[in-house]
Design a protein around this motif. Structure first.
Motif, short mmCIF file in Angstrom:
data_model
loop_
_atom_site.label_atom_id
_atom_site.label_comp_id
_atom_site.label_asym_id
_atom_site.label_seq_id
_atom_site.Cartn_x
_atom_site.Cartn_y
_atom_site.Cartn_z
N MET A 144 0.53 -2.81 -6.38
CA MET A 144 -0.01 -2.78 -5.05
C MET A 144 0.99 -2.19 -4.06
O MET A 144 0.60 -1.42 -3.19
CB MET A 144 -0.41 -4.21 -4.66
CG MET A 144 -1.16 -4.31 -3.39
SD MET A 144 -2.83 -3.70 -3.65
CE MET A 144 -3.57 -4.23 -2.21
N THR A 145 2.25 -2.55 -4.20
CA THR A 145 3.24 -1.99 -3.27
C THR A 145 3.44 -0.50 -3.49
O THR A 145 3.76 0.22 -2.56
CB THR A 145 4.59 -2.72 -3.42
OG1 THR A 145 5.00 -2.69 -4.78
CG2 THR A 145 4.50 -4.13 -2.92
N ASP A 146 3.24 -0.06 -4.74
CA ASP A 146 3.35 1.38 -5.00
C ASP A 146 2.25 2.14 -4.27
O ASP A 146 2.49 3.21 -3.72
CB ASP A 146 3.26 1.66 -6.50
CG ASP A 146 4.51 1.24 -7.24
OD1 ASP A 146 5.58 1.17 -6.59
OD2 ASP A 146 4.42 0.99 -8.46
N THR A 147 1.07 1.58 -4.23
CA THR A 147 -0.04 2.22 -3.54
C THR A 147 0.23 2.27 -2.04
O THR A 147 0.01 3.30 -1.39
CB THR A 147 -1.35 1.47 -3.81
OG1 THR A 147 -1.55 1.36 -5.22
CG2 THR A 147 -2.53 2.17 -3.18
N LYS A 148 0.73 1.16 -1.47
CA LYS A 148 1.06 1.13 -0.04
C LYS A 148 2.19 2.11 0.26
O LYS A 148 2.16 2.82 1.27
CB LYS A 148 1.45 -0.27 0.39
CG LYS A 148 0.31 -1.23 0.48
CD LYS A 148 0.78 -2.58 0.99
CE LYS A 148 -0.36 -3.57 1.06
NZ LYS A 148 0.08 -4.88 1.55
N SER A 149 3.17 2.15 -0.60
CA SER A 149 4.30 3.05 -0.42
C SER A 149 3.85 4.50 -0.46
O SER A 149 4.23 5.32 0.38
CB SER A 149 5.37 2.80 -1.48
OG SER A 149 6.41 3.74 -1.38
N LEU A 150 3.03 4.83 -1.46
CA LEU A 150 2.53 6.20 -1.57
C LEU A 150 1.63 6.56 -0.40
O LEU A 150 1.68 7.68 0.12
CB LEU A 150 1.79 6.38 -2.90
CG LEU A 150 2.65 6.41 -4.16
CD1 LEU A 150 1.77 6.47 -5.40
CD2 LEU A 150 3.61 7.57 -4.13
N THR A 151 0.81 5.61 0.05
CA THR A 151 -0.07 5.86 1.18
C THR A 151 0.74 6.11 2.45
O THR A 151 0.45 7.04 3.20
CB THR A 151 -1.03 4.66 1.39
OG1 THR A 151 -1.78 4.45 0.20
CG2 THR A 151 -1.97 4.91 2.55
N SER A 152 1.75 5.31 2.67
CA SER A 152 2.58 5.49 3.87
C SER A 152 3.35 6.81 3.81
O SER A 152 3.51 7.50 4.82
CB SER A 152 3.52 4.31 4.08
OG SER A 152 4.48 4.26 3.05
N ARG A 153 3.84 7.16 2.63
CA ARG A 153 4.54 8.44 2.47
C ARG A 153 3.59 9.61 2.71
O ARG A 153 3.94 10.60 3.37
CB ARG A 153 5.16 8.54 1.09
CG ARG A 153 6.37 7.63 0.91
CD ARG A 153 6.96 7.73 -0.47
NE ARG A 153 7.45 9.09 -0.72
CZ ARG A 153 7.77 9.56 -1.92
NH1 ARG A 153 7.63 8.80 -2.99
NH2 ARG A 153 8.21 10.78 -2.06
#
Length: 71
Positions: free
Chosen positions: A1-10
């Motif tokens: 889940m944090t990877d998705t948030k991280s990728l989305t923010s990037r």
């Protein structure tokens, strides 16, 4: 889940960065277009002045030494 948030923010950061770059490119293009228009106008004016100067040098040398009619 944090990877998705991280990728989305990037991804959002990259999209914002690209949007700013696009605006900067548009602003620079507008400035260059305005400067080029002004440059061409100045070139025409210089050419006109050069032609007038050549006319004065070619035919106006004797006229410059004459006295005006009111003397």
């Amino acid at each position: 889940m944090t990877d998705t948030k991280s990728l989305t923010s990037r991804l959002e950061a990259l999209e914002a960065h690209i949007a700013h770059q696009d605006q900067t490119i548009e602003d620079l293009n507008k400035a260059i277009t305005e400067q080029w228009t002004q440059f061409e106008k100045l070139q025409r004016e210089i050419s006109k002045l050069h032609a007038e100067l050549e006319q004065v040098e070619a035919g106006g040398a004797g006229e410059a030494d004459e006295r005006p009619p009111h003397y």
